[in-house]
Design a protein around this motif. Structure first.
Motif, short mmCIF file in Angstrom:
data_model
loop_
_atom_site.label_atom_id
_atom_site.label_comp_id
_atom_site.label_asym_id
_atom_site.label_seq_id
_atom_site.Cartn_x
_atom_site.Cartn_y
_atom_site.Cartn_z
N LYS A 88 -75.76 -104.70 -72.52
CA LYS A 88 -74.77 -103.78 -71.95
C LYS A 88 -75.44 -102.82 -70.96
CE LYS A 88 -71.02 -104.57 -74.58
NZ LYS A 88 -69.69 -104.82 -74.11
N ILE A 89 -76.67 -102.43 -71.27
CA ILE A 89 -77.40 -101.52 -70.37
C ILE A 89 -77.59 -102.19 -69.01
CG2 ILE A 89 -79.61 -100.38 -69.93
CD1 ILE A 89 -79.81 -99.93 -72.99
N TYR A 90 -78.04 -103.43 -69.02
CA TYR A 90 -78.27 -104.15 -67.76
C TYR A 90 -76.97 -104.29 -66.96
CZ TYR A 90 -82.82 -105.26 -69.73
OH TYR A 90 -84.07 -105.18 -70.28
N ASP A 91 -75.88 -104.65 -67.63
CA ASP A 91 -74.59 -104.79 -66.96
C ASP A 91 -74.13 -103.46 -66.36
OD1 ASP A 91 -74.54 -107.46 -67.68
OD2 ASP A 91 -73.19 -107.15 -69.39
N TYR A 92 -74.30 -102.39 -67.13
CA TYR A 92 -73.86 -101.08 -66.68
C TYR A 92 -74.69 -100.60 -65.49
CZ TYR A 92 -71.41 -96.65 -67.18
OH TYR A 92 -70.60 -95.57 -66.96
N ILE A 93 -75.99 -100.83 -65.54
CA ILE A 93 -76.85 -100.46 -64.41
C ILE A 93 -76.44 -101.24 -63.16
CG2 ILE A 93 -79.20 -100.61 -63.49
CD1 ILE A 93 -80.18 -99.87 -66.32
N GLN A 94 -76.12 -102.51 -63.31
CA GLN A 94 -75.68 -103.31 -62.16
C GLN A 94 -74.39 -102.75 -61.58
OE1 GLN A 94 -77.49 -105.88 -60.60
NE2 GLN A 94 -75.99 -105.25 -59.07
N LYS A 95 -73.48 -102.30 -62.45
CA LYS A 95 -72.23 -101.69 -62.00
C LYS A 95 -72.52 -100.44 -61.17
CE LYS A 95 -68.71 -98.96 -64.08
NZ LYS A 95 -69.21 -97.70 -64.25
N ILE A 96 -73.44 -99.62 -61.64
CA ILE A 96 -73.81 -98.40 -60.92
C ILE A 96 -74.43 -98.75 -59.57
CG2 ILE A 96 -75.33 -96.38 -60.94
CD1 ILE A 96 -75.03 -96.39 -64.03
N ILE A 97 -75.30 -99.74 -59.55
CA ILE A 97 -75.93 -100.18 -58.29
C ILE A 97 -74.88 -100.65 -57.30
CG2 ILE A 97 -77.40 -101.97 -57.26
CD1 ILE A 97 -79.16 -101.72 -59.82
N ASP A 98 -73.92 -101.43 -57.77
CA ASP A 98 -72.85 -101.92 -56.90
C ASP A 98 -72.04 -100.77 -56.31
OD1 ASP A 98 -73.67 -104.51 -57.44
OD2 ASP A 98 -72.09 -104.89 -58.93
N GLU A 99 -71.72 -99.78 -57.14
CA GLU A 99 -70.97 -98.62 -56.66
C GLU A 99 -71.78 -97.85 -55.62
OE1 GLU A 99 -69.99 -96.36 -60.15
OE2 GLU A 99 -68.50 -97.82 -60.83
N CYS A 100 -73.07 -97.67 -55.86
CA CYS A 100 -73.93 -96.97 -54.90
C CYS A 100 -74.01 -97.72 -53.58
CB CYS A 100 -75.32 -96.77 -55.49
SG CYS A 100 -75.38 -95.54 -56.80
N ASN A 101 -74.10 -99.04 -53.64
CA ASN A 101 -74.14 -99.84 -52.41
C ASN A 101 -72.83 -99.71 -51.63
OD1 ASN A 101 -76.76 -100.79 -52.64
ND2 ASN A 101 -76.14 -102.54 -53.88
N ASN A 102 -71.70 -99.70 -52.33
CA ASN A 102 -70.41 -99.51 -51.66
C ASN A 102 -70.35 -98.15 -50.98
OD1 ASN A 102 -69.46 -102.03 -52.43
ND2 ASN A 102 -68.45 -101.26 -54.25
N GLU A 103 -70.80 -97.12 -51.69
CA GLU A 103 -70.81 -95.78 -51.09
C GLU A 103 -71.75 -95.71 -49.90
OE1 GLU A 103 -71.62 -92.91 -54.13
OE2 GLU A 103 -69.60 -93.06 -54.95
N ARG A 104 -72.90 -96.36 -50.00
CA ARG A 104 -73.85 -96.36 -48.89
C ARG A 104 -73.21 -96.96 -47.63
NH1 ARG A 104 -78.10 -100.28 -49.90
NH2 ARG A 104 -76.59 -101.63 -48.93
N ASN A 105 -72.46 -98.03 -47.81
CA ASN A 105 -71.78 -98.66 -46.67
C ASN A 105 -70.80 -97.69 -46.02
OD1 ASN A 105 -73.17 -101.06 -46.98
ND2 ASN A 105 -71.59 -101.96 -48.28
#
Length: 75
Positions: A38-55
């Motif tokens: 669950k930790i790995y999945d949640y971290i990936q979710k956070i990374i995806d959100e950060c990448n969207n915001e960066r764009n």
């Protein structure tokens, strides 16, 4: 920037701080329960959100302000 935009940025920064604390609490909970998958999945979710915001933040100011307004209205 206008006073209205300044206020929106402050609200957004406060919202992001709150979201970061919530994310850390979720990750701590998963760690305490031994749910590393669950930790790995949640971290990936956070990374995806950060990448969207960066764009968004790499675009023009109107897009950035619209993103911030929408994010604040969601909460």
């Amino acid at each position: 920037m206008s006073k209205c935009e300044d206020e929106l940025l402050i609200k957004y920064i406060n919202l992001k701080r709150h979201e970061y604390i919530n994310d850390l609490q979720v990750l701590l909970g998963y760690a305490q329960l031994g749910k590393s998958d669950k930790i790995y999945d949640y971290i990936q979710k956070i990374i995806d959100e950060c990448n969207n915001e960066r764009n968004v933040f790499n675009s023009d100011m109107d897009s950035i302000m619209n993103f911030i307004k929408n994010k604040i209205e969601e909460k």
